[in-house]
Scaffold this motif. Structure first.
Motif, short mmCIF file in Angstrom:
data_model
loop_
_atom_site.label_atom_id
_atom_site.label_comp_id
_atom_site.label_asym_id
_atom_site.label_seq_id
_atom_site.Cartn_x
_atom_site.Cartn_y
_atom_site.Cartn_z
N SER A 164 0.85 -1.19 0.00
CA SER A 164 0.00 0.00 0.00
C SER A 164 0.89 1.24 0.00
O SER A 164 1.82 1.34 0.80
CB SER A 164 -0.91 0.04 1.24
OG SER A 164 -1.98 -0.87 1.12
N SER A 214 -7.29 -4.21 -2.37
CA SER A 214 -6.74 -3.58 -3.57
C SER A 214 -7.17 -4.28 -4.85
O SER A 214 -7.09 -3.72 -5.94
CB SER A 214 -5.21 -3.58 -3.50
OG SER A 214 -4.71 -4.91 -3.56
N GLY A 265 -2.83 3.36 -1.20
CA GLY A 265 -3.49 3.00 0.05
C GLY A 265 -4.39 4.11 0.57
O GLY A 265 -5.54 4.25 0.17
#
Length: 386
Positions: free
Chosen positions: A193, A348, A223
């Motif tokens: 991230s 993600s 992130g």
């Protein structure tokens, strides 16, 4: 590290415009991640020794060293990555140069190579970080639950991380190429991230938005946005509206406001409210400050709306009026931990790190070499549990 912790993001890359406090945020994030018995590595690559200054310890060597304890028995280890020394590691690992590599350093050849080929420098720096992410103990578990990288500023973070493009002109086959490929498998995985630190000011926010766009275009995992040095709002919305007009204005509303402030000051024991008295002389400076505060709040709300449009999780850290000391780092870490628990990072959607080739073999060889040398993790002065 336990099986329950193995699926979360483990490489946290912290970037931000100069002056936003990204090193402070990286250190606080490392402390937050180390809570509840976790082991975290905090690394820097800009040769500024910012981590050592924050933790009030001696300059960090090119070796992992415990520098702090976290609530719940966790540990924060630190590493200052030097490109030249990383190059020597690389030459020894792949070409077995040993003393010959050190001789090259004395001749200045290592510095020359990393200067004329900046892409090579970035591969070495990111490679060292990714090796720490991949390194495993004898039982097969990652040595670190998380690795936090205090990375270069937002303006060059995409180029720094996108090492595939950087080494394209250097090599398309061989160890350097393979190292770059292995690094990218880690950086573009679900366990990475990239967090961007900003202030609620126009230039940092604009640079953050540009940075997010560049990272997304490169397929790199963004992130959270971390808003640092956030100042409190001291007035209600009604009060902000009342002081929003310039204090030098005229009219019944302005006159009533000045009279009310003078009366309040007098009641607080700051002199009489009569014309020319102490209370009256304080009115204009106070109204001017209130007006500036109202303008700042309006600007910050506009910038917060811009950040909200990015569609990313947002963390907010208060301004520490007395500056950042060790106690302040733990305070910021506690805030990050609570915010992460309330609003965790979304999935993600990227693949996990593949267990094949590249850095896995490198990590095993490096760990074995360090174990033989007895300097896998130097013990130095550390900050106690707070």
């Amino acid at each position: 590290m336990s099986p329950q912790q193995s699926s979360a993001a483990r490489l946290h890359i912290v970037t931000g415009k100069g002056g936003t406090g990204k090193t402070t945020v990286a250190a606080s994030l490392a402390l937050a991640l180390a809570a509840e018995g976790r082991r975290v590595l905090l690394a820097e690559v800009e040769e500024r020794q910012g981590i050592a200054q924050l933790f009030e310890t001696e300059a960090l060597p090119y070796a992992e060293r415990k520098i702090a304890s976290a609530p719940g028995g966790g540990e924060v280890h630190a590493l200052a990555i030097d490109a030249e020394l990383a190059m020597l590691d690389y030459l020894d690992l792949f070409y077995k140069l040993g003393r010959a590599g050190r001789a090259l350093k004395k001749l200045g050849a290592i510095d020359f190579a990393t200067t004329v080929a900046p892409g090579l420098r970035d591969v070495l720096l990111t490679g060292k970080v990714c090796e720490a992410v991949r390194r495993k103990d004898k039982a097969g578990w990652p040595v670190y639950d998380a690795v936090v990288l205090d990375a270069p500023p937002t303006g060059r973070i995409t180029r720094f991380l996108n090492v595939n493009d950087e080494v394209a002109g250097l090599a398309r086959v061989g160890p350097i190429y393979n190292q770059a490929q292995a690094v990218m498998r880690v950086i573009k995985s679900a366990q990475t991230s990239i967090h961007l630190v900003t202030l609620l000011e126009e230039m940092p926010v604009q640079e953050t938005m540009d940075g997010v766009a560049e990272l997304r275009a490169a397929g790199l995992p963004v992130g959270a946005v971390i808003v640092n040095m956030l100042r409190p709002v001291l007035l209600s919305d009604a009060e902000l509206a009342a002081v929003g007009s310039p204090p030098s204005g005229s009219g019944n509303g302005q006159a009533k406001r000045r009279t009310a402030v003078a009366k309040a000051l007098s009641q607080a024991g700051l002199g009489g409210a009569r014309r020319g008295g102490v209370a009256e002389r304080l009115v204009d400076p106070l109204l001017a400050q209130a007006h500036e505060h109202a303008e700042r709040v309006v600007l910050e709300r506009e910038q917060r709306a811009e950040i909200g449009g990015l569609g990313l999780p947002v963390r907010e850290l208060e301004l520490l009026s007395d500056g950042v000391d060790l106690g302040g780092l733990y305070r910021l870490a506690d805030s990050l931990r609570k915010q992460a628990a309330a609003v965790p990072l979304p999935d993600s959607g990227l693949a996990d790190i593949p267990d094949e080739g590249g850095l896995d073999a490198d990590a095993a060889r490096i760990a074995a070499a360090q174990e033989d040398d007895g300097h896998t993790d130097d013990e130095g002065p550390e900050v106690g549990d707070r």
